[in-house]
Design a protein around this motif. Structure first.
Motif, short mmCIF file in Angstrom:
data_model
loop_
_atom_site.label_atom_id
_atom_site.label_comp_id
_atom_site.label_asym_id
_atom_site.label_seq_id
_atom_site.Cartn_x
_atom_site.Cartn_y
_atom_site.Cartn_z
N THR A 111 0.82 -1.21 0.00
CA THR A 111 0.00 0.00 0.00
C THR A 111 0.86 1.26 0.00
O THR A 111 0.48 2.27 -0.59
CB THR A 111 -0.95 0.01 1.21
OG1 THR A 111 -0.21 -0.30 2.40
CG2 THR A 111 -2.08 -0.99 1.06
N ASP A 112 2.03 1.20 0.62
CA ASP A 112 2.92 2.37 0.66
C ASP A 112 3.44 2.72 -0.73
O ASP A 112 3.43 3.88 -1.14
CB ASP A 112 4.08 2.13 1.63
CG ASP A 112 4.87 0.87 1.33
OD1 ASP A 112 4.34 -0.06 0.68
OD2 ASP A 112 6.04 0.78 1.77
N ILE A 135 -0.98 -5.09 -1.77
CA ILE A 135 -0.93 -5.87 -0.54
C ILE A 135 -1.07 -4.94 0.67
O ILE A 135 -0.43 -3.89 0.73
CB ILE A 135 0.43 -6.61 -0.43
CG1 ILE A 135 0.69 -7.46 -1.68
CG2 ILE A 135 0.53 -7.41 0.84
CD1 ILE A 135 -0.20 -8.64 -1.83
N ASP A 136 -1.85 -5.38 1.62
CA ASP A 136 -1.98 -4.62 2.87
C ASP A 136 -0.65 -4.59 3.60
O ASP A 136 0.13 -5.52 3.53
CB ASP A 136 -3.07 -5.21 3.77
CG ASP A 136 -2.78 -6.66 4.17
OD1 ASP A 136 -2.35 -7.45 3.32
OD2 ASP A 136 -3.01 -7.00 5.34
N PRO A 138 0.78 -3.69 7.50
CA PRO A 138 0.33 -3.37 8.86
C PRO A 138 0.75 -1.99 9.33
O PRO A 138 0.07 -1.35 10.10
CB PRO A 138 0.95 -4.46 9.73
CG PRO A 138 1.88 -5.22 8.88
CD PRO A 138 1.64 -4.85 7.46
N ASP A 139 1.88 -1.51 8.81
CA ASP A 139 2.39 -0.21 9.22
C ASP A 139 1.99 0.92 8.29
O ASP A 139 2.39 2.06 8.47
CB ASP A 139 3.91 -0.26 9.33
CG ASP A 139 4.57 -0.73 8.03
OD1 ASP A 139 3.87 -1.30 7.18
OD2 ASP A 139 5.79 -0.51 7.88
N PHE A 140 1.19 0.59 7.26
CA PHE A 140 0.82 1.61 6.28
C PHE A 140 -0.56 1.29 5.72
O PHE A 140 -0.69 0.67 4.68
CB PHE A 140 1.85 1.65 5.14
CG PHE A 140 1.80 2.93 4.37
CD1 PHE A 140 2.70 3.95 4.65
CD2 PHE A 140 0.86 3.13 3.37
CE1 PHE A 140 2.66 5.13 3.93
CE2 PHE A 140 0.82 4.31 2.65
CZ PHE A 140 1.72 5.31 2.94
N PRO A 141 -1.60 1.71 6.43
CA PRO A 141 -2.95 1.43 5.94
C PRO A 141 -3.21 2.12 4.60
O PRO A 141 -2.70 3.22 4.37
CB PRO A 141 -3.86 2.00 7.03
CG PRO A 141 -3.00 2.77 7.95
CD PRO A 141 -1.58 2.48 7.65
N GLY A 142 -3.94 1.46 3.76
CA GLY A 142 -4.24 2.02 2.45
C GLY A 142 -5.26 1.17 1.73
O GLY A 142 -5.91 0.32 2.33
#
Length: 183
Positions: A111-112, A135-136, A138-142
């Protein structure tokens, strides 16, 4: 045929990356997965610590650790580390499309990275050539379109010895080559 390109700095490749690889293959998201270590990444704040050759070797060791159910479908492709000058995804996609004529190309991104896609070289052309599998993180919601319960592992933490979530063969390589040694 659907060919996935999973690019990254892989400095070093770690258990989080391997989790993504396992999920992509076991869920049949792609028929063939190419792990592509970046040569000279353009949108990073700093250059990789390990050389392209070292990151390629660590990727190969990590892929080998997955076992035959995965290694038959996953390969490390050195196209970017062998390329002189900047690495652009569009150039890699064009080369892979020529190699896998008629295949659908899926570009695997976190996502980042996807959030910055409009900053990429020839982004509009790239968008027409590939399907994005986001891909999700965990440290970068998107806006992920594939949720895999990604692992919270950071290459930065591994380099600074705050995490050891890497395959044993990669850990041995890092130690043998004195990579990421404390300064």
């Amino acid at each position: 045929m659907r060919v996935g390109l999973y690019g990254g700095t892989f400095d070093p490749i770690h258990d989080g990356h391997l989790h993504v690889i396992r999920e992509l293959v076991s869920r049949n998201v792609v028929d063939r997965l190419l792990v592509v270590p970046a040569g000279e990444p353009r949108l990073r704040e700093s250059a990789p610590v390990a050389t392209g050759s070292e990151r390629r070797q660590m990727c190969q060791l990590a892929v080998n650790s997955l076992g035959p159910d995965f290694t038959d479908k996953v390969e490390v492709n050195p196209i970017e580390v062998l390329r002189q000058g900047p690495s652009y995804a569009i150039d890699t996609v064009e080369a892979i499309a020529a190699t896998y004529e008629g295949a659908k190309i899926a570009l695997i991104l976190g996502t980042d990275a996807y959030e910055k896609i409009d900053q990429w070289h020839r982004a509009d052309e790239l968008k027409k050539m590939v399907e994005f599998v986001v891909i999700d993180r965990p440290d970068f919601p998107g806006q992920a379109n594939l949720v895999i319960d990604a692992l919270a592992v950071s290459a930065t933490d591994i380099r600074s010895h705050k995490s050891d979530q890497i395959p044993a063969a990669v850990a041995a390589y890092i130690k043998e080559h004195n990579l990421y040694a404390s300064k």
